[in-house]
Design a protein around this motif. Structure first.
Motif: not given
Length: 781
Positions: A77-80, A89-90, A95-100
């Motif tokens: 959650l902290g990374l998000y 958009p990509k 985007n990578w941090l939100r993905k993991i």
């Protein structure tokens, strides 16, 4: 050092940020859901049976699940939250941090009435028929939780269990097996037991021919009004059960299509079948011998359908290794008007010949890593009886990456031919098994050339004939009544004496080895039962060499028993490997192994052959010591004066081995796992190595003091090491990195072997001499 501190501070900062930022990005009015709290009978001092387990089960059934946490920190959650709102958009870091990462789970997503119903339903299924559950939410700041209060009431027990009184048809069969019922008077009311009882009855009926019966045709009527928290159970067949499910079926025609394909369907059905016993075999090309199907299809014409025979037939056809598609079709004769079934078996063969090529990386217990190229030619159905011939050739290169022999290169070439028959081939008839598993007769012939750089070359020829069969899914046997192994070596004459002087015992190891005997192996494992909390693996082997042949062997000029002029090895070797895997929690496993081995040589030899000896130390063994560097006994190869001149070879072996490993395995995050472990053990010679005197053609070979086994000294001569490891467990492969250090060194003088007080991680010298890094493929045990 400064760079490492920077990295450490960065990681620490990430964890602090993750811990502090879990609610930072919430919008006004939003509350972060932190999980569910279950209170069972809070107004009563009495505890229900297994209250801790029931509470955990109730917590697991609440929805939604809160954000995942590691050591109490909601790191994902902290990374998000750290990523914020991406501008693109990509792609990009955000985007990578939100993905993991993981978006926040909000308290508003919790449906209290739904969870109340789910928890109440579960309690009722466990016998708490008067259970009530109420839920509410508790908010503190920007965080909130759901609190559920469960008032269970008393747990009901079974009083009387009644089966149908009718003594005809399907009810008669149900009554025949009612003694095996899972519903026992006095046991707790449990809906899972009710479901399993219906499945038990269905299985019994399927063995009696009731092909179309279903557990859904049974109903268990419960009367909980009799008082004293008791319930009567009445089992009956539903009135709406169809007629087809209430009568047994027999097998009529058995049609087998061994070379089936959709393209040839019409032609095969129109062809004239070959009649063999109760089978009609549609195989115009004569692809398979008719006798093969005796061992694959367990049905006979006129007998009742049996689910056991059905499963055995499918298992054998699938596992015999020559069919890519298997289908068994049961069709009613005259559309359910009578009680007969036609059986159609459709078999689509694999290609007769196939060629496979592989390049693999290797990591061995002697710290050799490298790669191997292998090509294999497979020929199936060689003699039209589902036989399989595998001919392979492989070549590889390895280098030793740690230990005193670091940098030693090894080259190998191996060729092997293996012929497998899916049946027992013996002088006696009637030995073929009738269980789910196909017995195998295996004949193999192999040759291997191993070159250890400039040290020596080994040539090994091996021939074996034997049997492999499974007694059940848990028990497997391998018996090779004939096993012949001939090993010869060549050593550079210029370095021979210095090599043997530096490595006492190596001279005997490189003598010609001629082993002709038998071996047997038994394996038991229940590791496939993942639902069990405790799993066991056991492998026991017994090998004999020269016993029968020694009776017929003649003596050579040196007085040794020999065959074709070559001295034979006479010995008995036994080994037991017992492993236990205990699941403390879903993600924590405590694994233990006990490995014992004993070899007894007689006749021509004082020690069992080198290729059958035991070793200690290495990646899958006692990890705090270099590969094969321990023992035998208290002998220390480092004390050998010649070792300073030639330390490129340290294989220390023994006739006796004792080893104990314990390892705590736990999941860290995703596919990354950790481990803490301790290993203990050593190897010994049955008789101490006294060396050999000088001869006109060779120098004296020193002995190995302390190498002999004495039972009273065994515990005091054990090596002990401990360490930690990381594993990348991707299910299909495991990459392992372990770092270990010794806490007990058996080669030190008595009274000085424990070296715990010398541990000094801050000392570069201590780390260089004691830290051992092991890279491995797969778990050590």
């Amino acid at each position: 050092m400064r760079q490492r501190i920077k990295y450490g501070l960065f990681i620490l900062t990430c964890f602090i940020w993750a811990g502090c930022s879990s609610t930072k990005s919430l919008k006004p009015g939003q509350v972060l859901y932190t999980g569910a709290e279950i209170n069972i009978n809070p107004d009563s001092s009495a505890r229900i049976d297994n209250q801790k387990d029931v509470k955990a089960a109730l917590e697991g059934k609440t929805r939604p699940r809160p954000n995942k946490s590691l050591l109490g920190i909601k790191f994902k959650l902290g990374l998000y939250n750290l990523a914020g709102q991406p501008k693109k958009p990509k792609g990009g870091l955000r985007n990578w941090l939100r993905k993991i990462g993981e978006p926040p789970v909000l308290l508003s997503e919790v449906k209290i009435p739904y969870n109340n119903a789910v928890l109440k339903s579960y309690l009722i299924s466990q016998g708490y028929l008067q259970a009530e559950v109420t839920g509410d939410t508790v908010v503190k700041g920007k965080k909130g939780k759901a609190v559920y209060t469960a008032n269970t009431g008393n747990r009901y027990k079974l009083n009387n269990v009644t089966f149908p009184k009718d003594s005809t048809g399907v009810t008669a069969v149900i009554n025949e097996t009612k003694e095996n019922t899972l519903l026992k008077t006095g046991e707790n009311y449990d809906l899972d037991v009710f479901k399993n009882e219906r499945i038990r009855i269905d299985n019994d009926l399927k063995e009696k021919g009731y092909f179309y019966f279903s557990p859904d045709y049974l109903i268990l009527q419960v009367d909980s009004t009799i008082g004293k928290n008791r319930a009567d159970i009445r089992l009956k067949v539903k009135d709406i059960a169809p007629d087809a499910g209430l009568k047994p079926y027999t097998i009529n025609d058995i049609n087998i299509y061994p070379n089936y394909s959709l393209r040839r369907d019409s032609a095969l059905r129109a062809s004239t079948p070959e009649l063999y016993k109760d089978f009609k075999i549609y195989d115009p090309r004569k692809t398979f011998k008719t006798g093969l199907f005796d061992r694959l299809v367990f049905f006979q014409k006129g007998e009742y359908y049996s689910r056991g025979d059905h499963n055995k037939s499918l298992n054998r056809m699938v596992n015999i290794g020559v069919f890519q598609a298997v289908k068994a079709e049961f069709l009613p004769v005259d559309s359910f008007k009578n009680n007969q079934l036609n059986l159609n078996v459709y078999l689509t063969p694999l290609k007769k010949n196939s060629l496979s090529f592989s390049v693999t990386g290797t990591s061995k217990s002697n710290n050799f890593v490298g790669s191997e190229i292998k090509i294999t030619q497979t020929t199936r159905n060689l003699f039209r009886g589902a036989e399989q011939l595998d001919v392979s050739a492989s070549g590889g290169f390895e280098t030793q990456v740690s230990g005193v022999a670091k940098g030693l290169n090894s080259y190998s070439f191996t060729t092997e031919a293996k012929l497998t028959f899916p049946r027992f081939i013996t002088p006696f008839k009637g030995l073929n098994s009738t269980n789910n598993f196909i017995p195998k007769t295996i004949a193999s012939l192999s040759y291997q050339l191993l070159s250890r750089g400039s040290l020596y070359n080994l040539n090994s020829f091996k021939a074996e004939f034997g049997y492999n069969w499974k007694e059940s899914q848990y028990k497997e046997h391998t018996f090779n009544p004939i096993s012949v192994n001939y090993v010869t070596s060549s050593v550079d004459s210029l370095t021979r004496d210095s090599l043997f002087n530096a490595n006492p015992g190596l001279q005997k190891n490189l003598e010609k080895q001629f082993i002709i005997g038998s071996n047997y192996s038994f394996t038991y494992t229940d590791q496939m039962n993942e639902s069990q909390r405790n799993n066991i693996y056991f492998n026991g082997t017994l090998e004999t060499g020269g016993n029968v042949w020694g009776m017929f062997a003649s003596k050579n000029n040196e007085g040794k028993k020999s065959v074709f002029g070559i001295p034979i090895n006479q010995f008995i070797r036994v080994e037991a490997d017992l492993r236990n895997y205990y699941k403390i929690t879903k993600n924590i496993i405590w694994a233990n192994r006990l490995n014992l081995g004993y070899g007894y040589a007689y006749g021509n030899n004082t020690s069992i052959p080198f290729v059958r000896q035991f070793f200690a130390g290495g990646t899958n063994d006692i990890r705090a010591f270099p590969a094969r560097s321990l023992g035998p006994g208290t002998y220390n190869y480092r004390d050998n004066p010649g070792a300073t001149e030639n330390r490129t070879y340290t294989d220390q072996s023994g006739d006796i081995k004792a080893m104990l490993n314990t390892e705590l395995r736990f999941k860290l995050v995703s596919i990354l796992h950790g481990a803490l472990f301790a290993d203990a053990g050593n190897v010994w010679l049955r008789k101490e190595d006294m060396g050999s005197p000088a001869t006109p053609t060779s120098e004296a070979i020193p002995g190995r003091p302390g190498s002999g086994f004495k039972f009273k000294n065994a515990l005091s001569e054990m090596a002990v090491g401990t360490g930690a490891g990381l594993r990348i467990d991707a299910t299909i492969f495991v990459i392992r990195l372990d770092v270990a250090f010794p806490v007990r060194k058996p080669y030190l003088p008595a009274g000085q072997r424990w070296v715990i007080d010398q541990i000094d991680f801050g000392s570069k010298t201590w780390r260089k001499e004691n830290l051992i890094y092991n890279i491995g493929i797969g778990y050590p045990f």
